[in-house]
Write a protein that holds these residues in place. Sequence first.
Motif, PDB file in Angstrom:
ATOM      1  N   SER A 759       0.812  -1.434  -0.076  1.00 14.72           N
ATOM      2  CA  SER A 759       0.281   0.183   0.290  1.00 14.72           C
ATOM      3  C   SER A 759       0.615   1.370  -0.160  1.00 14.72           C
ATOM      4  N   ILE A 760       0.730   1.768  -0.457  1.00 14.02           N
ATOM      5  CA  ILE A 760       1.697   3.878  -1.599  1.00 14.02           C
ATOM      6  C   ILE A 760       0.900   4.613  -0.308  1.00 14.02           C
ATOM      7  N   GLU A 761       1.361   5.172   0.211  1.00 20.09           N
ATOM      8  CA  GLU A 761       0.471   6.553   1.110  1.00 20.09           C
ATOM      9  C   GLU A 761       0.725   7.647   0.418  1.00 20.09           C
ATOM     10  N   ASN A 762      -0.469   8.546   0.422  1.00 22.46           N
ATOM     11  CA  ASN A 762      -0.158   9.485  -0.988  1.00 22.46           C
ATOM     12  C   ASN A 762       0.251   9.712  -2.004  1.00 22.46           C
ATOM     13  N   PHE A 763      -0.077   8.747  -3.145  1.00 27.27           N
ATOM     14  CA  PHE A 763       0.175   8.613  -3.690  1.00 27.27           C
ATOM     15  C   PHE A 763      -0.226   9.790  -5.164  1.00 27.27           C
ATOM     16  N   ASP A 764       0.459   9.633  -5.690  1.00 32.27           N
ATOM     17  CA  ASP A 764       0.230  11.004  -7.393  1.00 32.27           C
ATOM     18  C   ASP A 764      -0.914  10.512  -8.206  1.00 32.27           C
TER      19      ASP A 764
END
Length: 958
Positions: A759-764
């Motif tokens: 899970s990638i947080e603050n994904f653009d």
Amino acid sequence: MKKFKLSALMLALFAANSAIANESQTKDESKPEKVQADLEVIEVSGFSRSLIQSLNQKRFSDTVSEQISADDLGALPDISMADALTRLPGISAVRTGGQAAQINIRGLSGGFVFSTLNGREQVSTSGSRSIEFDQYPSELISSAAVYKSPKASLIEGGVAGTVELETASPLNNSQQHKFVANVRGMYNDRASEVFDATEFGDRISFSYQGKYLDDTLGVALGYARLFQPSVATQFIGLAYNDTKDVDGLANDTNGPTQNPANEYISEGFELQHSGGEETRNGYLAAIEWAPVDNFKLKGDAFLSRFDKKSFARGFRVKLGGPSAAYANPQLDGNTVIGAAVNRTSQSYTRVEIVNDDNQDFDEVDSFGVNAAWQVNDRLSVNADVSLSRAKSNFRNGLLWSLVAEDANAEAPVFDTNVAINYQLNGLSLPDVGFNQAAAFSDINRVMVSKYGIYPDQTEDEVTAFRLDFKYELENDIFSSVEFGARYSDREYSRKRSVFEYGNDGAFSSTQPPMRLTDEMTSIVDWQGEFSYFPSYLAIDLDKALNAWFPDGTPQPVQTWGNADGVDDAQGYTSNYSWTLLQSGSVFEDVLAAYVMVNINTEVAGLALLGNVGVRRIETDQSATVLENVNGDARLGAQNIVDENGIINDLYAPNVLGIKYTDYLPSLNLNLQLNDNSQLRFAAAKVMSRAPINRLAGDASANVSDDGVINGSSNNNPFLKPFYADQYDLSYEYYFEESNGSVAAALFYKNIDSFVETLSIENFDFKGNGFNVPDFIEDPISGEQVATTNGIYTTAVNNGKGGYIRGLELAYTHVFTFLPEPFNGLGINGSYSYTESEISSITSLGGDTVSQSLPGLSNNVVNATLFYSNNNFETRLNARYRDEFVSEQVAINEQVVNFDSETVIDFQTSYKLTDSLTMLLQVNNLTDEPTQSYFGTKQRTGTTQYFGRQLYLGFTYSH
């Protein structure tokens, strides 16, 4: 300045092997044109000659490499190039259907292996980047090289290594005309144990090489056919994917985190007979034209058609999950490996009689045109245009049958009185018992309950253009400079579809089961090690389907079915959205350029050879996705229509991707210690792109009421390559008094990352091409609220790499110095030790444990003992690898631990005349099974026996 020259031994070997000496029509001033008259000529032939020729190529290679060479097309004895490559140090194979298909190099699996044919990138039918080497007949390949260290002029892509296959170059053939024919019959000694299996096969090949018009025009043609039975008798354990408190112990807190009092329970197991037929047809054509001494034009084509038709029959046991009743459980830690299991009103416990029918039609095509121009004494130019394409059409057909109380009843009822006793026995076969055992072979009890077809079609194609230059220098350090560029355009596509009718868990009222007749069925008994298992019904698929669908069996389609977002499912009750979401295309454009200088100098009076260079690669990759935007038209939602006309309005079609640039420096040094020994050192940064099917997939980006964007995808078009820094140090010694060598090598790879779902947080989301809004309307206030980036869960490069390091030892000796008749004796052997700190996490066996890197065996041993005397030749080859991790295919693909194995092959031949040779070959001489397990050996994965393959035939060469 001291320049590198051939030693006396090598001069003798070149004199003895005129075919080797004459391979190049262009004179090489660094090699003498005539051999000293006082040199002793050592005569070698057959397998010995091939070994020495391979050693010659390895010795003079400018990288750390292993080589395979054949005197003529058709001379390699192996079924495919996968078998041939596993004889080399540091290389092992994963057996699929009993024979090698994909290879592992230095502890890394096929996904890290880059492959070329005649120097051109090859695509694959595997849906990944690793080619299926069993699709390349050894009869059509004249040589192979495994580059363990790269150089800047090699196409990028192999963290494990690069495999380069070569087909014939007719103008370099030593003879004016050469014709070779192989005809062999084949027999599998386990086929008689499998009902309806094919016992006999054949292997036929023809090849011709000829030179015309004063040796300015060369032609090569080849055809190779393999028809062989595919046989396996197998037990397959299924994963431990559920939990239940089966021991009832008070204060038991050692179990799963969610339910510490529980134990892990298995989904079930399978007992199957597998049989079928494999037909491979390979075609080769090449034409070379050299109208003048300094120009050569070559066009070549290679085609392979590999068709596999197979069945799997037996029964599949579904234990029924936590709702089933367990008694007398046997535990391995917290995992149930045996119990008495009974069906309850809430469980799905059952025994399915399975009659699966699989068809796999694979096509591989490779075309190329190459022009080589020696502009002047210093400058040479090489231009190449190529096309590689692959198609795979896999049809997985499944026919399920269940036990009825009475199959002759007007309204048959599924028999819910199911009791199963089982006890796993580690790597041995389990003990099993069924209260319905007598019914499994009774047409008055067994009824067909479901039929399903699940096609998986892929296409992969790459077009490439390459231009290379080489300029000779007058320099005391650098002998020449090479530079060039390559552009490739690749497209991969996948299409899924489905047809299902009936129910595999019970009897459907709307799609009722079918009663079987004697004409449709045969009673099958188990034999050999499996003889104590209960008999079952083998069903003639065509007769059953003709009776069940008298108007013709419906064909599979790509459909939404009864998916979310569908208004009218047109009678479908199942969600088949995966057929569209798993379909799509991947696009990859690559532009690479390199510069490399070749080293030829002297250090402390010793000759130093090698090269140093850098390769720059620009990659533009993208994939089509159906992005779940919950039907929001502002985000691009459209009405997506399937092949049945069913409309889904949740998704937005999109193309997502990434561009990136890489620089790959490389250094190869070869220090000539004396005429017989050399020390190599290599260092490089290498890369392997992610499996191409992992770049495609569904994607979702949803905006919550408070404006937070979250999303997910099974795959990821943003995946970047695997990178590694690697170092090699090796010592090679070549014998003077006889034919052979000793080599020792150390290697170290530091791999940056692997693919993992995170899970990638603050994904653009916006910056990566997702259709997301900048603002949404607050549902309460009606005001515009700016959206913010949240979490994106997908496959990523995890940044948790690590080292792989190891040792390789190789020894080859042809004992020509021994008195007759022992002077025909020889040995070729290698040992490799590989270790890694890299591990992955698995919970297929219940407890979450770490397992080693897929493809890595700590110890791999390969030994061939051979002997030749006049017209007689024989050899025995043994390949051992200890435990490793790889995929086991059951209901779903499962990555499991495989036990160590030793595979032994035998071959003997006798030359009846100068042109005609009789040959006997036995593969898998000891009938070595494939065995796997889940974490510990008590949690059985699979035990599969494939049988011995015997070949008897003739080779004609003229």
